[in-house]
Design a protein around this motif. Structure first.
Motif, PDB file in Angstrom:
ATOM      1  N   UNK A 293     -54.945  21.963 -31.677  1.00 32.24           N
ATOM      2  CA  UNK A 293     -54.304  20.878 -30.933  1.00 32.24           C
ATOM      3  C   UNK A 293     -52.883  21.292 -30.591  1.00 32.24           C
ATOM      4  N   UNK A 294     -52.569  21.336 -29.320  1.00 33.02           N
ATOM      5  CA  UNK A 294     -51.225  21.687 -28.858  1.00 33.02           C
ATOM      6  C   UNK A 294     -50.575  20.440 -28.270  1.00 33.02           C
ATOM      7  N   UNK A 295     -49.421  20.065 -28.803  1.00 36.80           N
ATOM      8  CA  UNK A 295     -48.728  18.875 -28.298  1.00 36.80           C
ATOM      9  C   UNK A 295     -47.866  19.218 -27.094  1.00 36.80           C
ATOM     10  N   UNK A 296     -47.800  18.276 -26.169  1.00 37.95           N
ATOM     11  CA  UNK A 296     -46.982  18.458 -24.978  1.00 37.95           C
ATOM     12  C   UNK A 296     -45.499  18.507 -25.307  1.00 37.95           C
ATOM     13  N   UNK A 297     -44.711  18.834 -24.294  1.00 36.80           N
ATOM     14  CA  UNK A 297     -43.270  18.939 -24.479  1.00 36.80           C
ATOM     15  C   UNK A 297     -42.733  20.296 -24.093  1.00 36.80           C
ATOM     16  N   UNK A 298     -43.641  21.201 -23.697  1.00 35.61           N
ATOM     17  CA  UNK A 298     -43.232  22.558 -23.335  1.00 35.61           C
ATOM     18  C   UNK A 298     -43.253  22.787 -21.832  1.00 35.61           C
TER      19      UNK A 298
ATOM     20  N   UNK B 113     -60.658  30.696 -21.326  1.00 38.04           N
ATOM     21  CA  UNK B 113     -61.848  30.221 -20.596  1.00 38.04           C
ATOM     22  C   UNK B 113     -61.831  28.703 -20.412  1.00 38.04           C
ATOM     23  N   UNK B 114     -62.265  28.271 -19.265  1.00 39.71           N
ATOM     24  CA  UNK B 114     -62.282  26.847 -18.948  1.00 39.71           C
ATOM     25  C   UNK B 114     -63.111  26.058 -19.955  1.00 39.71           C
ATOM     26  N   UNK B 115     -64.226  26.604 -20.394  1.00 42.63           N
ATOM     27  CA  UNK B 115     -65.120  25.887 -21.309  1.00 42.63           C
ATOM     28  C   UNK B 115     -64.510  25.701 -22.697  1.00 42.63           C
ATOM     29  N   UNK B 116     -63.456  26.456 -23.006  1.00 44.40           N
ATOM     30  CA  UNK B 116     -62.829  26.355 -24.327  1.00 44.40           C
ATOM     31  C   UNK B 116     -61.735  25.291 -24.351  1.00 44.40           C
ATOM     32  N   UNK B 117     -61.320  24.795 -23.182  1.00 43.51           N
ATOM     33  CA  UNK B 117     -60.168  23.902 -23.090  1.00 43.51           C
ATOM     34  C   UNK B 117     -60.574  22.439 -22.940  1.00 43.51           C
ATOM     35  N   UNK B 118     -59.733  21.571 -23.494  1.00 40.11           N
ATOM     36  CA  UNK B 118     -59.905  20.125 -23.376  1.00 40.11           C
ATOM     37  C   UNK B 118     -58.525  19.503 -23.227  1.00 40.11           C
ATOM     38  N   UNK B 119     -58.404  18.510 -22.333  1.00 41.40           N
ATOM     39  CA  UNK B 119     -57.087  17.976 -22.021  1.00 41.40           C
ATOM     40  C   UNK B 119     -57.038  16.456 -22.156  1.00 41.40           C
TER      41      UNK B 119
ATOM     42  N   UNK C 246     -59.647  24.473 -27.721  1.00 43.93           N
ATOM     43  CA  UNK C 246     -58.207  24.411 -27.487  1.00 43.93           C
ATOM     44  C   UNK C 246     -57.888  23.093 -26.781  1.00 43.93           C
ATOM     45  N   UNK C 247     -57.193  22.212 -27.479  1.00 41.71           N
ATOM     46  CA  UNK C 247     -56.917  20.858 -26.982  1.00 41.71           C
ATOM     47  C   UNK C 247     -55.439  20.719 -26.646  1.00 41.71           C
ATOM     48  N   UNK C 248     -55.147  20.262 -25.443  1.00 39.60           N
ATOM     49  CA  UNK C 248     -53.770  19.957 -25.068  1.00 39.60           C
ATOM     50  C   UNK C 248     -53.601  18.450 -24.977  1.00 39.60           C
TER      51      UNK C 248
END
Length: 262
Positions: free
Chosen positions: A81-86, A152-158, A122-124
Motif C-alpha cells: 500500500x503506497x499512500x499519496x502525497x508524492x 504491469x497493469x494487472x499488478x496495480x490497484x488505485x 501494488x495499491x495506491x
C-alpha cells in the motif's frame, strides 16, 4: 467536515504563515504602537532560529526514527500500500506528464517492491487534497508513473477518493478487504509513518511499516546548523504539521495512541 476544517485551520495556523502575519502586523503597527516593533522583532528572531538552527531536524528525528527502516529482503507480502502525497496532480494535469515532488521515494519504492514481489498487489491510495477544485486526482498520475517504471497493469490497484490519511485507510480497507494472516506493506514518508500506522491500526489493520523519504540523517549531522535555510523552514513546516496532526487525530479518536510505536 474534518477535512474542510483541517484545511482551513492549517491555512491560518501554519507556523510560517502565523510568523509572517505577526511580522507584518508588527511592522505596520510600529509607528503608532510601541510594542509593534517588539512583535516584529520576535517573529523575525523565531524565523531566524528555524532557518539557521537544527530545530527542524530535531523535530523530525523522533518521527522518522519511530519505525525502523526495512530491507527489501523479506517474505513476500500479499500487497503493498503506497499512500499519496508524492505527486503534484495539478501540474501533472496541466503539463500532461508525471510530476513528482520531494516525497518521490514513495512512488519509486512502491515500484521497486512491486518488481521484487511480482505476485504482490501494488495499491495506491490518493485522490485530491484540494479544497476547491478536486478534479485532478493523484491516482491518475500514479498510474502513469508506475506504467512508465514498468509495473504491469494487472499488478496495480488505485483508490482515488481519499483526501487525507484517515480516508486513505478507510477507502483502502474497503477496496482490498484484507484477511487475517495476510501481510501488507505500508509505504509512506518516514515522518508520516507514525500517524499512518496509528490510523490503520485503529481500523483493525496492522500493516508492516516500510518508511521511505527521510529528511534527517539519523546521526550527529542533525545537530549541526542546516546548510540550506529555506529547506530548514520547509522541514519545520512538515514537522509542525505532523505533530499537530498526531494530536488532532488522537483527540478525534482516529488513532489509539498519541505517538504509535512499532
Amino acid at each position: 467536515m474534518f477535512f474542510t476544517a483541517s484545511k482551513i485551520f492549517w491555512l491560518i495556523a501554519s507556523p510560517l504563515h502565523l510568523l509572517l502575519i505577526v511580522l507584518l502586523i508588527g511592522l505596520l503597527a510600529a509607528p503608532r504602537w510601541r510594542r509593534g516593533r517588539t512583535l516584529a522583532l520576535a517573529a523575525a528572531v523565531i524565523l531566524a532560529i528555524i532557518a539557521f538552527s537544527p530545530l527542524s531536524a530535531l523535530m523530525l528525528r523522533p518521527l522518522e526514527d519511530r519505525f525502523p527502516a526495512r530491507s527489501q529482503i523479506m517474505p513476500p507480502p500479499k500487497g503493498i500500500i503506497v499512500l499519496g502525497g508524492a505527486l503534484d496532480e495539478r501540474i501533472a494535469a496541466a503539463r500532461d506528464q508525471g510530476a513528482l515532488n520531494e516525497a518521490a521515494e514513495r512512488m519509486t519504492a512502491g515500484a521497486a517492491l512491486a518488481r521484487l514481489y511480482p505476485e504482490a498487489l501494488l495499491v495506491f491510495s490518493g485522490g485530491s487534497a484540494a479544497l476547491i477544485d478536486d478534479s485532478a486526482k493523484e491516482a491518475d498520475d500514479a498510474r502513469r508513473i508506475w506504467r512508465e517504471l514498468g509495473v504491469p497493469e494487472k499488478q496495480m490497484l488505485f483508490e482515488s477518493r481519499s483526501r487525507n490519511t484517515f480516508e486513505n485507510a478507510v477507502f483502502t480497507k474497503k477496496m482490498i478487504n484484507p484477511q487475517k494472516g495476510e501481510t501488507w506493506l505500508l509505504v509512506t514518508s518516514a515522518f508520516h509513518m507514525p500517524r499512518a500506522m496509528g490510523i490503520f491500526r485503529a481500523l483493525d489493520m496492522n500493516p508492516v511499516a516500510f518508511p521511505v523519504d527521510y529528511r534527517t540523517y539519523g546521526n550527529s549531522d542533525d545537530f549541526r546548523p542546516p546548510s540550506d535555510g529555506t529547506l530548514a523552514l520547509r522541514h519545520f513546516e512538515v514537522a509542525a504539521r505532523e505533530w499537530i496532526g498526531l494530536v488532532a487525530y488522537r483527540l478525534t479518536g482516529k488513532t489509539n495512541a498519541l505517538l504509535p510505536s512499532p
